[in-house]
Design an enzyme around this catalytic site. Sequence first.
Site, PDB file in Angstrom:
ATOM      1  N   ASN A   5     -39.205 -38.447  25.842  1.00  0.00           N
ATOM      2  CA  ASN A   5     -39.915 -38.797  27.083  1.00  0.00           C
ATOM      3  C   ASN A   5     -41.302 -38.158  27.092  1.00  0.00           C
ATOM      4  O   ASN A   5     -41.683 -37.476  26.140  1.00  0.00           O
ATOM      5  CB  ASN A   5     -39.091 -38.357  28.301  1.00  0.00           C
ATOM      6  CG  ASN A   5     -38.836 -36.858  28.278  1.00  0.00           C
ATOM      7  OD1 ASN A   5     -39.753 -36.053  28.308  1.00  0.00           O
ATOM      8  ND2 ASN A   5     -37.562 -36.485  28.195  1.00  0.00           N
ATOM      9  N   PHE A  48     -35.626 -28.804  38.497  1.00  0.00           N
ATOM     10  CA  PHE A  48     -36.685 -29.727  38.894  1.00  0.00           C
ATOM     11  C   PHE A  48     -36.084 -31.111  39.113  1.00  0.00           C
ATOM     12  O   PHE A  48     -35.083 -31.455  38.493  1.00  0.00           O
ATOM     13  CB  PHE A  48     -37.769 -29.796  37.808  1.00  0.00           C
ATOM     14  CG  PHE A  48     -38.802 -28.714  37.954  1.00  0.00           C
ATOM     15  CD1 PHE A  48     -38.458 -27.394  37.781  1.00  0.00           C
ATOM     16  CD2 PHE A  48     -40.105 -29.029  38.294  1.00  0.00           C
ATOM     17  CE1 PHE A  48     -39.398 -26.382  37.944  1.00  0.00           C
ATOM     18  CE2 PHE A  48     -41.061 -28.030  38.449  1.00  0.00           C
ATOM     19  CZ  PHE A  48     -40.705 -26.716  38.275  1.00  0.00           C
TER      20      PHE A  48
HETATM   21  O1  C5P Z   1     -30.523 -35.215  36.839  1.00  0.00           O
HETATM   22  P1  C5P Z   1     -31.943 -34.973  36.513  1.00  0.00           P
HETATM   23  O2  C5P Z   1     -32.279 -35.192  35.055  1.00  0.00           O
HETATM   24  O3  C5P Z   1     -32.919 -35.683  37.391  1.00  0.00           O
HETATM   25  O4  C5P Z   1     -32.133 -33.414  36.846  1.00  0.00           O
HETATM   26  C1  C5P Z   1     -33.272 -32.739  36.548  1.00  0.00           C
HETATM   27  C2  C5P Z   1     -32.983 -31.267  36.440  1.00  0.00           C
HETATM   28  O5  C5P Z   1     -31.817 -31.047  35.661  1.00  0.00           O
HETATM   29  C3  C5P Z   1     -34.071 -30.549  35.687  1.00  0.00           C
HETATM   30  O6  C5P Z   1     -34.141 -29.217  36.165  1.00  0.00           O
HETATM   31  C4  C5P Z   1     -33.595 -30.582  34.249  1.00  0.00           C
HETATM   32  O7  C5P Z   1     -34.150 -29.519  33.489  1.00  0.00           O
HETATM   33  C5  C5P Z   1     -32.102 -30.452  34.401  1.00  0.00           C
HETATM   34  N1  C5P Z   1     -31.313 -31.182  33.407  1.00  0.00           N
HETATM   35  C6  C5P Z   1     -30.543 -30.472  32.504  1.00  0.00           C
HETATM   36  N2  C5P Z   1     -29.752 -31.147  31.584  1.00  0.00           N
HETATM   37  C7  C5P Z   1     -29.705 -32.482  31.563  1.00  0.00           C
HETATM   38  C8  C5P Z   1     -30.470 -33.218  32.481  1.00  0.00           C
HETATM   39  C9  C5P Z   1     -31.275 -32.538  33.380  1.00  0.00           C
HETATM   40  O8  C5P Z   1     -30.570 -29.246  32.502  1.00  0.00           O
HETATM   41  N3  C5P Z   1     -28.943 -33.092  30.661  1.00  0.00           N
END
Ligand code: C5P
Length: 413
Positions: A210, A323
């Site tokens: 991304n 975040f």
């Molecule tokens: O669910 P989403 O991706 O929107 O959530 C974002 C938050 O979750 C961010 O703080 C990101 O660093 C964390 N995250 C994570 N592991 C994932 C997906 C997101 O730690 N697989």
Amino acid sequence: MNYLNGKHILVGVTGGIAAYKSAELVRQLRLSGAVVRVVMTTAAAEFITPLTLQALSGNPVHTDLLDTAAEAAMGHIELARWADALLVAPATADFIARVAEGRANDLLAAVCLACDAPLAIAPAMNRVMWKKPATGENLAKLQAGNVRVLGPAEGLQACGETGPGRMLEPEELVAGLSGMFQTGVLAGRQVLVTAGPTREAIDPVRYLSNRSSGRMGFAVATAAAEAGAAVTLISGPVSLATPAGVRRIDVESAADMYAAVMQAVTVADIFVSVAAVADYRPALVAPQKLKKESAESSLDLIRNPDILAAVAALPDAPFTAGFAAETEAVETNAQNKRLAKGVDMIAANRVGAGQGFDSKENALHVFWEAGEQVLPVTGKGKLARQLLDLIAEQFQNSCHQGKVIKFNAKDSA
Ligand code: C5P
């Protein structure tokens, strides 16, 4: 330690004879790695030319509040937003009085009023003016509002008298300003930060990823180190230099990041999950480069572990902050995410339109159980410091405080 590297420093120059030292101050700030812009009052321009300060700062000098062309290019609000800190040197008695009164009757006073970054002033005036009760009262008012007063020194003055009122030397001002970034609010704490994107391999040469630049996570790690914490930064692939004093672990995939976080988190008091972790990865990684044999192709994806949720669910979890990058319904989605992941704090940001991912500026709406705060659009460095202040405050109020005992126990083991 130099905390000025890469910082946006706005130097204000007012009309006193010490203005000649501002040239050397600007030069030394740039040598410390700061990006410098100068705002001068009309009186200051009688003592030193804007051209000198323009040449030394490498940026146009701002002088006029009502110049429409200059306001259109970078007006008082943009300057205030741009600055990580303001230093007014020299600060005359009149300028101090105007700032104490909250006046905005010239560009520099307006910027000081419009700015939420730390403000330092270096008074410079005749010893009698310095000792007048009115000056003392104005200074007390500024100090009560968290303005840092650097100096003045005592000694021979330009007017021929001897006493207090000399502006500090440029190197003393640079050191004083640098020290303002060293808050110490997280002294003795262990902070773990993730940053950047992850790469999910498709075959030996291709991957899914991304647009995350890693800037926000690196800014959070920098701010945590400046706040006195011992910082571990686990980063996906980015092209950013490691912040001073930070331990960095580089990873590629979400699975690598998960493993690195789970190992490092055992000693963490605070976990800030800034990484844009890929939600899915290819179900199978082809051992050889895939060939374009058919007109259409598809990729089977499986879910990656949610690192943040996994940390928050640990029996002895640290204070967790995540975040939420959203393109719509930012507040609702962020609050839902905070509850779903069981984290202490969520910083929501709207992504797209030059904000959020892959940009230098950002704005956050931060939510925790008992409150929320909007951090308006500004550079990611300043935003990270504001966020760290909020994290430190909520961490102090939280049940995770006791984690330090575990960390000390391990240390002495
Ligand atoms: O669910 P989403 O991706 O929107 O959530 C974002 C938050 O979750 C961010 O703080 C990101 O660093 C964390 N995250 C994570 N592991 C994932 C997906 C997101 O730690 N697989």
